[in-house]
Design a protein around this motif. Structure first.
Motif, short mmCIF file in Angstrom:
data_model
loop_
_atom_site.label_atom_id
_atom_site.label_comp_id
_atom_site.label_asym_id
_atom_site.label_seq_id
_atom_site.Cartn_x
_atom_site.Cartn_y
_atom_site.Cartn_z
N MET A 31 0.84 -1.19 0.00
CA MET A 31 0.00 0.00 0.00
C MET A 31 0.88 1.25 0.00
O MET A 31 1.81 1.37 0.77
CB MET A 31 -0.91 0.03 1.24
N ASN A 32 0.54 2.21 -0.87
CA ASN A 32 1.22 3.50 -0.92
C ASN A 32 0.34 4.49 -0.15
O ASN A 32 -0.53 5.15 -0.71
CB ASN A 32 1.42 3.94 -2.37
N TRP A 33 0.60 4.62 1.13
CA TRP A 33 -0.26 5.43 2.00
C TRP A 33 -0.15 6.92 1.66
O TRP A 33 -1.11 7.66 1.84
CB TRP A 33 0.08 5.16 3.46
N ILE A 90 -2.50 7.51 -1.20
CA ILE A 90 -3.89 7.43 -0.74
C ILE A 90 -4.26 8.70 0.03
O ILE A 90 -5.34 9.27 -0.17
CB ILE A 90 -4.09 6.17 0.13
N ALA A 91 -3.37 9.17 0.90
CA ALA A 91 -3.64 10.39 1.67
C ALA A 91 -3.78 11.59 0.74
O ALA A 91 -4.67 12.44 0.93
CB ALA A 91 -2.52 10.63 2.67
N SER A 92 -2.94 11.66 -0.27
CA SER A 92 -3.01 12.76 -1.24
C SER A 92 -4.34 12.74 -1.99
O SER A 92 -4.99 13.79 -2.16
CB SER A 92 -1.83 12.66 -2.21
N GLN A 119 -7.20 13.85 0.34
CA GLN A 119 -7.23 15.30 0.52
C GLN A 119 -7.78 16.00 -0.72
O GLN A 119 -8.56 16.96 -0.61
CB GLN A 119 -5.83 15.82 0.85
N ASP A 120 -7.40 15.52 -1.91
CA ASP A 120 -7.92 16.12 -3.15
C ASP A 120 -9.43 15.96 -3.25
O ASP A 120 -10.15 16.90 -3.63
CB ASP A 120 -7.24 15.50 -4.37
N GLU A 121 -9.92 14.77 -2.93
CA GLU A 121 -11.36 14.53 -3.00
C GLU A 121 -12.10 15.40 -1.98
O GLU A 121 -13.16 15.95 -2.29
CB GLU A 121 -11.68 13.05 -2.76
N GLN A 122 -11.56 15.53 -0.77
CA GLN A 122 -12.21 16.37 0.23
C GLN A 122 -12.22 17.83 -0.21
O GLN A 122 -13.21 18.54 -0.04
CB GLN A 122 -11.50 16.22 1.59
N ARG A 123 -11.12 18.29 -0.80
CA ARG A 123 -11.05 19.66 -1.28
C ARG A 123 -12.10 19.90 -2.37
O ARG A 123 -12.82 20.89 -2.34
CB ARG A 123 -9.64 19.96 -1.82
N LYS A 124 -12.20 18.96 -3.33
CA LYS A 124 -13.20 19.10 -4.39
C LYS A 124 -14.61 19.12 -3.81
O LYS A 124 -15.45 19.91 -4.24
CB LYS A 124 -13.09 17.94 -5.38
N ALA A 146 -15.99 10.68 0.61
CA ALA A 146 -14.61 11.00 0.22
C ALA A 146 -13.78 9.73 0.08
O ALA A 146 -12.99 9.59 -0.87
CB ALA A 146 -13.98 11.93 1.26
N LEU A 147 -13.97 8.78 0.98
CA LEU A 147 -13.24 7.51 0.87
C LEU A 147 -13.69 6.72 -0.36
O LEU A 147 -12.88 6.11 -1.05
CB LEU A 147 -13.44 6.66 2.14
N ARG A 148 -15.00 6.71 -0.62
CA ARG A 148 -15.49 6.02 -1.82
C ARG A 148 -14.83 6.59 -3.08
O ARG A 148 -14.40 5.86 -3.96
CB ARG A 148 -17.01 6.15 -1.92
N ARG A 149 -14.80 7.89 -3.16
CA ARG A 149 -14.20 8.54 -4.34
C ARG A 149 -12.69 8.28 -4.40
O ARG A 149 -12.14 8.11 -5.47
CB ARG A 149 -14.47 10.04 -4.31
N THR A 150 -12.04 8.29 -3.24
CA THR A 150 -10.59 8.05 -3.20
C THR A 150 -10.24 6.68 -3.78
O THR A 150 -9.30 6.54 -4.55
CB THR A 150 -10.08 8.14 -1.75
N PHE A 151 -11.02 5.69 -3.40
CA PHE A 151 -10.73 4.32 -3.86
C PHE A 151 -11.47 3.95 -5.13
O PHE A 151 -11.37 2.81 -5.59
CB PHE A 151 -11.05 3.32 -2.75
N GLY A 152 -12.20 4.89 -5.70
CA GLY A 152 -12.86 4.63 -6.96
C GLY A 152 -14.00 3.64 -6.86
O GLY A 152 -14.29 2.92 -7.81
N TYR A 153 -14.66 3.63 -5.73
CA TYR A 153 -15.76 2.67 -5.52
C TYR A 153 -16.98 3.09 -6.32
O TYR A 153 -17.36 4.25 -6.36
CB TYR A 153 -16.11 2.61 -4.03
N ARG A 154 -17.58 2.10 -6.97
CA ARG A 154 -18.86 2.29 -7.65
C ARG A 154 -19.79 1.20 -7.16
O ARG A 154 -19.37 0.04 -7.04
CB ARG A 154 -18.72 2.15 -9.17
N ALA A 155 -21.01 1.54 -6.90
CA ALA A 155 -21.98 0.54 -6.46
C ALA A 155 -22.21 -0.46 -7.58
O ALA A 155 -22.03 -0.15 -8.76
CB ALA A 155 -23.29 1.20 -6.07
N ALA A 156 -22.61 -1.66 -7.23
CA ALA A 156 -22.86 -2.69 -8.23
C ALA A 156 -23.97 -2.23 -9.16
O ALA A 156 -24.97 -1.67 -8.73
CB ALA A 156 -23.25 -3.99 -7.55
#
Length: 162
Positions: free
Chosen positions: A5-7, A10-12, A15-20, A36-46
């Protein structure tokens, strides 16, 4: 599993998603950090369409399994079950082999004990004929080479046939 994991990245991204969300979208709501976490990890619902990708119904992130899809989790569990079953089968085989070895050692010890009893039993050590026959009968019960019936009793030898 944190070695790959490149923490910092992930942190960067977080922060970008929260700023947006705060400055560009004026996001308000109780699920701010979750989104913000969903967007960070690129999660999309099924069932949601992705850009030029096929939608897979089992791509749900499950919090109980860490950051992996259910399909990955199922694959990990099936692998763990396979190796656990293989280890159990190996252990059962080892137990069978050990029990067979213990039975063999017990048979050898019983044969040695019966031989010792027969060697020591004579008219001088056991003067009574009936006691001597009882001692020899006990040695026959101990000896695994002497045939026995279904209840473990020694089958009498035919002394008339000799």
């Amino acid at each position: 599993m944190t070695d790959g994991m490149n923490w910092d990245l992930i942190a960067s991204r977080l922060q970008d998603e929260q700023r947006k969300m705060i400055h560009e979208e004026n996001w308000r709501g109780p699920d701010f950090y979750a989104e913000a976490l969903r967007r960070t990890f690129g999660y999309r619902a099924a069932g949601e369409q992705r850009d030029r990708e096929r939608t897979l119904p089992y791509e749900h992130l499950n919090a109980g399994q860490g950051l992996m899809t259910r399909a990955e989790s199922r694959h990990e569990q099936e692998g763990a079950v396979y190796f656990a079953n293989a280890a159990r089968e190996r252990a059962e085989e080892q137990v069978r082999e050990m029990r067979a070895e213990v039975a063999r050692v017990y048979r050898e010890a019983a044969a040695d004990l019966a031989k010792l009893i027969r060697d020591r039993c004579n008219e001088r050590t056991v003067p009574s004929r009936y006691r001597r026959e009882g001692v020899l009968w006990a040695a026959d019960l101990i000896d695994p080479a002497v045939p026995k019936d279904q209840y473990g009793n020694a089958i009498p030898r035919d002394t008339d046939a000799a």
